[in-house]
Structure formats: structure tokens, C-alpha cells
Scaffold this motif. Structure first.
Motif, PDB file in Angstrom:
ATOM      1  N   LYS A  68       0.127  64.904  13.593  1.00 57.71           N
ATOM      2  CA  LYS A  68       1.123  63.847  13.454  1.00 57.71           C
ATOM      3  C   LYS A  68       0.616  62.550  14.092  1.00 57.71           C
ATOM      4  O   LYS A  68       1.050  61.468  13.741  1.00 57.71           O
ATOM      5  CB  LYS A  68       2.462  64.263  14.074  1.00 57.71           C
ATOM      6  N   ASP A  87      -2.148  71.595  14.524  1.00 57.62           N
ATOM      7  CA  ASP A  87      -0.725  71.766  14.763  1.00 57.62           C
ATOM      8  C   ASP A  87      -0.026  70.924  13.712  1.00 57.62           C
ATOM      9  O   ASP A  87      -0.243  69.716  13.648  1.00 57.62           O
ATOM     10  CB  ASP A  87      -0.377  71.280  16.176  1.00 57.62           C
ATOM     11  N   SER A 110       4.580  74.011  13.849  1.00 57.53           N
ATOM     12  CA  SER A 110       5.609  73.668  14.834  1.00 57.53           C
ATOM     13  C   SER A 110       6.773  72.954  14.163  1.00 57.53           C
ATOM     14  O   SER A 110       6.714  72.639  12.968  1.00 57.53           O
ATOM     15  CB  SER A 110       5.028  72.743  15.906  1.00 57.53           C
ATOM     16  N   ILE A 170       9.858  60.337  24.294  1.00 58.51           N
ATOM     17  CA  ILE A 170       8.725  61.230  24.055  1.00 58.51           C
ATOM     18  C   ILE A 170       8.624  62.302  25.129  1.00 58.51           C
ATOM     19  O   ILE A 170       7.605  62.930  25.313  1.00 58.51           O
ATOM     20  CB  ILE A 170       7.395  60.451  23.885  1.00 58.51           C
ATOM     21  N   HIS A 207       5.924  72.469  24.833  1.00 57.92           N
ATOM     22  CA  HIS A 207       5.351  71.121  24.718  1.00 57.92           C
ATOM     23  C   HIS A 207       6.325  70.249  25.485  1.00 57.92           C
ATOM     24  O   HIS A 207       7.483  70.125  25.104  1.00 57.92           O
ATOM     25  CB  HIS A 207       5.254  70.694  23.243  1.00 57.92           C
ATOM     26  N   GLY A 247       0.237  66.440  24.703  1.00 55.80           N
ATOM     27  CA  GLY A 247       0.916  65.555  25.639  1.00 55.80           C
ATOM     28  C   GLY A 247       0.050  64.747  26.572  1.00 55.80           C
ATOM     29  O   GLY A 247       0.558  63.834  27.234  1.00 55.80           O
ATOM     30  N   GLU A 284      -2.439  71.826  21.878  1.00 53.53           N
ATOM     31  CA  GLU A 284      -2.099  71.011  20.695  1.00 53.53           C
ATOM     32  C   GLU A 284      -2.198  69.524  20.999  1.00 53.53           C
ATOM     33  O   GLU A 284      -1.218  68.791  20.868  1.00 53.53           O
ATOM     34  CB  GLU A 284      -0.662  71.307  20.256  1.00 53.53           C
ATOM     35  N   PRO A 285      -3.351  69.028  21.415  1.00 52.79           N
ATOM     36  CA  PRO A 285      -3.428  67.599  21.731  1.00 52.79           C
ATOM     37  C   PRO A 285      -3.418  66.730  20.471  1.00 52.79           C
ATOM     38  O   PRO A 285      -4.003  67.095  19.450  1.00 52.79           O
ATOM     39  CB  PRO A 285      -4.771  67.470  22.457  1.00 52.79           C
ATOM     40  N   ARG A 323       5.031  51.230  17.517  1.00 52.84           N
ATOM     41  CA  ARG A 323       5.159  51.677  18.908  1.00 52.84           C
ATOM     42  C   ARG A 323       5.743  50.603  19.849  1.00 52.84           C
ATOM     43  O   ARG A 323       6.622  50.913  20.644  1.00 52.84           O
ATOM     44  CB  ARG A 323       3.818  52.186  19.455  1.00 52.84           C
ATOM     45  N   TYR A 327       9.205  51.872  21.314  1.00 49.60           N
ATOM     46  CA  TYR A 327       9.158  52.394  22.697  1.00 49.60           C
ATOM     47  C   TYR A 327       8.873  51.297  23.715  1.00 49.60           C
ATOM     48  O   TYR A 327       8.538  51.605  24.856  1.00 49.60           O
ATOM     49  CB  TYR A 327       8.049  53.440  22.845  1.00 49.60           C
ATOM     50  N   MET A 389       2.993  56.404  11.537  1.00 51.77           N
ATOM     51  CA  MET A 389       4.377  55.950  11.655  1.00 51.77           C
ATOM     52  C   MET A 389       4.619  54.674  10.852  1.00 51.77           C
ATOM     53  O   MET A 389       5.691  54.066  10.953  1.00 51.77           O
ATOM     54  CB  MET A 389       4.736  55.731  13.130  1.00 51.77           C
TER      55      MET A 389
HETATM   56  N1  LLP Z   1       2.767  69.517  19.872  1.00 53.43           N
HETATM   57  C1  LLP Z   1       4.042  69.248  19.584  1.00 53.43           C
HETATM   58  C2  LLP Z   1       4.968  70.351  19.319  1.00 53.43           C
HETATM   59  C3  LLP Z   1       4.489  67.919  19.532  1.00 53.43           C
HETATM   60  O1  LLP Z   1       5.765  67.660  19.260  1.00 53.43           O
HETATM   61  C4  LLP Z   1       3.582  66.860  19.785  1.00 53.43           C
HETATM   62  C5  LLP Z   1       3.999  65.458  19.729  1.00 53.43           C
HETATM   63  C6  LLP Z   1       2.235  67.198  20.071  1.00 53.43           C
HETATM   64  C7  LLP Z   1       1.869  68.532  20.115  1.00 53.43           C
HETATM   65  C8  LLP Z   1       1.189  66.156  20.345  1.00 53.43           C
HETATM   66  O2  LLP Z   1       1.484  65.402  21.479  1.00 53.43           O
HETATM   67  P1  LLP Z   1       0.438  64.326  22.017  1.00 53.43           P
HETATM   68  O3  LLP Z   1      -0.776  65.092  22.515  1.00 53.43           O
HETATM   69  O4  LLP Z   1       0.101  63.425  20.919  1.00 53.43           O
HETATM   70  O5  LLP Z   1       1.153  63.640  23.117  1.00 53.43           O
HETATM   71  N2  LLP Z   1       5.323  58.684  18.426  1.00 53.43           N
HETATM   72  C9  LLP Z   1       5.234  58.798  19.860  1.00 53.43           C
HETATM   73  C10 LLP Z   1       4.724  60.168  20.297  1.00 53.43           C
HETATM   74  C11 LLP Z   1       5.551  61.320  19.754  1.00 53.43           C
HETATM   75  C12 LLP Z   1       5.013  62.672  20.102  1.00 53.43           C
HETATM   76  C13 LLP Z   1       5.712  63.763  19.345  1.00 53.43           C
HETATM   77  N3  LLP Z   1       5.198  65.084  19.548  1.00 53.43           N
HETATM   78  C14 LLP Z   1       4.366  57.657  20.399  1.00 53.43           C
HETATM   79  O6  LLP Z   1       3.888  56.854  19.603  1.00 53.43           O
HETATM   80  O7  LLP Z   1       4.184  57.529  21.605  1.00 53.43           O
END
Ligand code: LLP
Length: 429
Positions: A68, A87, A110, A170, A207, A247, A284-285, A323, A327, A389
Motif C-alpha cells: 500500500k 502484505d 491483511s 496512523i 501492527h 510501522g 510487513e514494512p 500527506r 496528516y 494515495m
Molecule cells: N501492515 C499493515 C497491516 C498496515 O496496515 C500497514 C500500514 C503496514 C503493514 C505498513 O506500515 P508502514 O511500514 O508503511 O508504516 N498513509 C499513511 C500511512 C498509513 C499506514 C497504513 N497501514 C501515511 O502516509 O503516513
């Protein structure tokens, strides 16, 4: 005085007066492909993935890129080539994995609500597991699997109720978020899953949020998860893998998140100390694999100085990069070319805004820049949650994307056309 290093260094660097990414001068790309333009360094993406992989070496693990963050096919292919899994959160994302040549057997699915059609597609494709967040979804998934004569591998996403100390939009691991199964209901939910004919319990996941800049919340989450694993196994249900979600944050301005290797080593040490070292570990980065690998190039269209506020209107907008609007995210903004010929306007404090009819349409506020119309700027750290996005608000076609790799540049997505935006619309008869 040496200039402070840019987020995205060493791949993003100033050479002379120009900004370069992975061996390519960004101004040349703006000239060739136009603006707004997303540019990603393949080398930076590889380096980010390798940092996780090296720290996980010798352990049973699967790194599942949370696509995503950036789901362009070329990006997926880059990670698939390194052996990563994915993921996903929709049938559309599954189709992208397959189109890019990724392995569905390395996919975790997920999301808090999947349709029956999505479940069916994922079962047919043979995904590794479904991360399920409610008893209601367990029931539906079991039914769908039974109808296909299969058993779906499931992991329960547990809400560990820890505070990731990040932006409320987030942060996802607290009790009052919509995500996950409450810690105290999880044991019951596992018993429920184990009793359903169409399911096979394989794991546990969590997560806790995104843009996390500390290790402590992860360690709290690991402890909470391992407590549950012990209870659930005592109930006679085996849990093969632990998935710690994504995350990890990146540097946009002055954040100092731990390096991926540092985070992984701390997690492994805690897991080992608790005697769970034999389990397969999934992560799941998203952002930390791609965020600092990308920039968004834009051209200054109009300058509107005034005694109260100076506005620089650029050709990228909230539809290209939401973004900041969504945010209040701070993202670096740097000129592609520094004028050292004595022709520069004096530096002023500018609000860098897009042309969209919304006051929230801004990319950066109070940025001290020496600008003139026609100048090119880069919004930094834009590789994650930028293009994915993007929207067509104001009937703006989405930007083109280019991938650079050690001095070579390749178009990976053509600029959208207005004709393609109108194509699916019908006039009333
Ligand atoms: N796994 C799950 C279940 C998640 O919901 C997400 C992100 C990730 C992994 C990956 O997280 P990351 O490593 O990217 O932090 N649009 C927002 C961030 C939304 C994150 C949603 N979930 C932004 O631009 O800051």
C-alpha cells in the motif's frame, strides 16, 4: 560548512548545484518526462530491503512488503526479485503481485474487511495466509474456503493495546482503533477459528501503527503477543509464525528512527529471551522500504508574495501528494538547481501550494527558498504513500513515474491522460 545530508542520502545527493538521485540529474528527468513526476531510486529500495534481510539472515523469516506504500509494478518487481513476499489489503493488490511476477505463496492478506470475491481469488491464487481481525470474518472465510473445498490458513491480528506514539490517524494498536481483535478476546477467537472446518490456524500478527520512531512500543507489542501465543498453545492450538507488522518510521526532517537492522536485532533478542526463537518471523514494512527512495518533482507556476504570506503555486497538488493536507505531514522541499550565477531572487519564506481549489492544498509551509517562476523543486521522502494515495480531484491526471538505477532512468508509469479519466463515464440518454 558542509550541507546537512538530505533524507534519502546517499542515493539522493547534491552534486555541484544540482540534485541527483541514484546517478541521474533530476532536472534532466523533469525536462524529459515533465512535471509533476515521481522518481524512485531502485538502489535505495534494494538497500532498504537488504538491511532487513541481513539482520534476519539465519532465521526462518519472510519479509512481506506492505505494498500500500507504493504498489507500482516496477516497485513490486524490485522486491520480488530480492525474494520478498507481500502484505496486501485488496484483490487489486493481489492482481498487482501476480502481474509483477511476485509469488502468491509469499503473500499475507491483511485488512479489516475482505469481500467474498477477494477471499475466493486469494484462495485460488494460494496465498500464504489471511490476517483476520474479527470472528465474523473467520466465519465468512471458513464458508468461502469450504465452498471451494479448501482450508484457509489464518493468522489473527491482535490489538496489543500499546501506544506507538505516532500521529493518531496512523496509530493502530490502541484499544479504541478499529483494528485487530482485542487482546482479551483473542484466546476465544483462536478457539473459534480452530473449530471452523474451513480454516487452519497458522499464526498471530499485530501492527501497531506507522512512522514509529522508537523500539520500545515494538518490544511491548512482542511481549503482549508472546503472552498470547503461550496461552493459545496451552489451549492446544499451534502457532507457527509471528508477524510483527510494519510501522518503522523514516526521516522526513529531524526524526531519528532506529535503523531496520537495529529494530530487527532488538526484536529477535526479545523473542529469543522468551524462548520463541524457533518460530518463523514475518514483518510487513512499507514506508521504511520505499519512503526515502522517492521524490516528487514539481515546477513553480506562480509566485504570489504579499505582506502577510508568500505563496508559491506549483504544478503538484494534494491530489498528487495528500500527506501534508491529510496528516499535516512535514516533507522536505529542495530546489533541483541552486542558482549561483548571481541571478537568484533573495530567499523568502514561502508556502508551497498546489493549484487545487482548497485551502488545505499545500505541500510545505514557511519554507525559506529563493524562487522564481519556472524553477523546479523536489518534495523529498515521497516514495511512500505518495502515488498510491493520489487521486484525480479537479480532473487532474495522475503523475508519471520514473525509476532510476545507478545512472539509468526508465519510465515505469506513463502520465495519465484526461481521455483515460473520461473513458468510463456515460452521459444520460
Ligand atoms: N501492515 C499493515 C497491516 C498496515 O496496515 C500497514 C500500514 C503496514 C503493514 C505498513 O506500515 P508502514 O511500514 O508503511 O508504516 N498513509 C499513511 C500511512 C498509513 C499506514 C497504513 N497501514 C501515511 O502516509 O503516513
Amino acid at each position: 560548512m558542509t550541507a546537512p545530508s538530505l533524507p534519502g542520502a546517499p542515493f539522493l545527493a547534491r552534486q555541484g548545484d544540482d540534485l541527483w538521485l541514484d546517478g541521474v540529474r533530476l532536472a534532466d528527468l523533469a525536462a524529459e518526462f515533465g512535471t509533476p513526476l515521481y522518481v524512485y531510486s531502485r538502489g535505495a529500495m534494494r538497500a532498504a530491503a537488504t538491511a532487513y534481510q541481513s539482520a534476519l539472515a539465519g532465521r526462518r523469516h519472510l519479509l512481506c512488503y506492505a505494498m500500500k506504500a507504493n504498489s507500482s509494478l516496477a516497485v513490486i518487481k524490485t522486491f520480488a526479485d530480492l525474494g520478498l513476499g507481500f502484505d496486501i489489503v485488496s484483490g487489486g493488490e493481489l492482481a498487482r503481485v501476480i502481474a509483477a511476477g511476485g509469488d502468491p505463496a509469499k503473500v499475507v492478506f491483511s485488512g479489516v474487511g475482505k469481500t467474498r470475491a477477494e477471499m475466493t481469488e486469494a484462495l485460488r491464487a494460494g496465498v500464504k495466509c489471511f490476517n483476520v481481525e474479527s470472528e465474523s470474518e473467520l466465519d465468512t472465510l471458513s464458508e468461502v474456503a469450504c465452498a471451494l473445498g479448501r482450508r484457509a490458513a489464518v493468522s489473527l491480528r491482535v490489538n496489543p493495546d500499546v501506544d506507538a506514539r505516532t500521529h493518531p490517524y496512523i496509530s493502530t494498536g490502541l484499544k479504541d482503533n478499529k483494528f485487530g481483535i482485542a487482546h482479551e478476546r483473542a484466546r476465544q477467537a483462536y478457539a473459534h477459528a480452530a473449530a471452523l472446518p474451513g480454516l487452519r490456524v497458522v499464526g498471530i500478527d499485530c501492527h501497531i501503527g506507522s512512522q514509529i520512531t522508537e523500539i520500545a512500543p515494538y518490544l511491548d507489542a512482542v511481549d503482549r503477543l508472546l503472552d498470547l501465543v503461550e496461552q493459545v498453545e496451552a489451549d492446544g492450538i499451534a502457532i507457527a509464525h509471528i508477524d510483527l507488522g510494519g510501522g518503522l518510521g523514516i526521516t522526513y526532517t529531524d526524526e531519528t528512527p532506529p535503523a531496520a537492522g537495529e529494530l530487527v536485532r532488538a526484536l529477535l533478542a526479545r523473542i529469543d529471551a522468551r524462548g520463541h526463537g524457533q518460530r518463523e518471523l514475518l514483518m510487513e514494512p512499507g514506508r521504511s522500504l520505499v519512503g526515502n527512495a522517492g521524490v516528487l518533482l514539481t515546477e513553480v507556476l506562480v509566485l504570489k508574495p504579499s505582506p502577510e504570506k508568500n505563496f508559491a503555486v506549483v504544478d503538484a497538488a494534494m491530489n498528487d501528494l495528500v500527506r501534508p493536507a491529510m496528516y499535516q505531514a512535514w516533507m522536505g522541499i529542495a530546489p533541483l538547481h541552486l542558482r549561483t550565477d548571481g541571478q537568484a531572487n533573495p530567499p523568502l519564506s514561502w508556502d508551497v501550494v498546489g493549484p487545487i481549489c482548497e485551502s488545505g492544498d499545500w505541500l510545505g509551509r514557511d519554507r525559506v527558498l529563493a524562487l522564481q517562476p519556472g524553477d523546479l523543486l523536489a518534495v523529498l521522502s515521497a516514495g511512500a504513500y505518495g502515488m498510491t494515495m493520489a487521486s484525480n480531484y479537479n480532473t487532474r491526471p495522475r503523475a508519471a513515474e520514473v525509476m532510476v538505477d545507478a545512472g539509468r532512468a526508465q519510465l515505469i508509469r506513463r502520465r495519465e491522460t484526461v481521455e483515460s479519466l473520461l473513458r468510463d463515464e456515460l452521459l444520460p440518454s
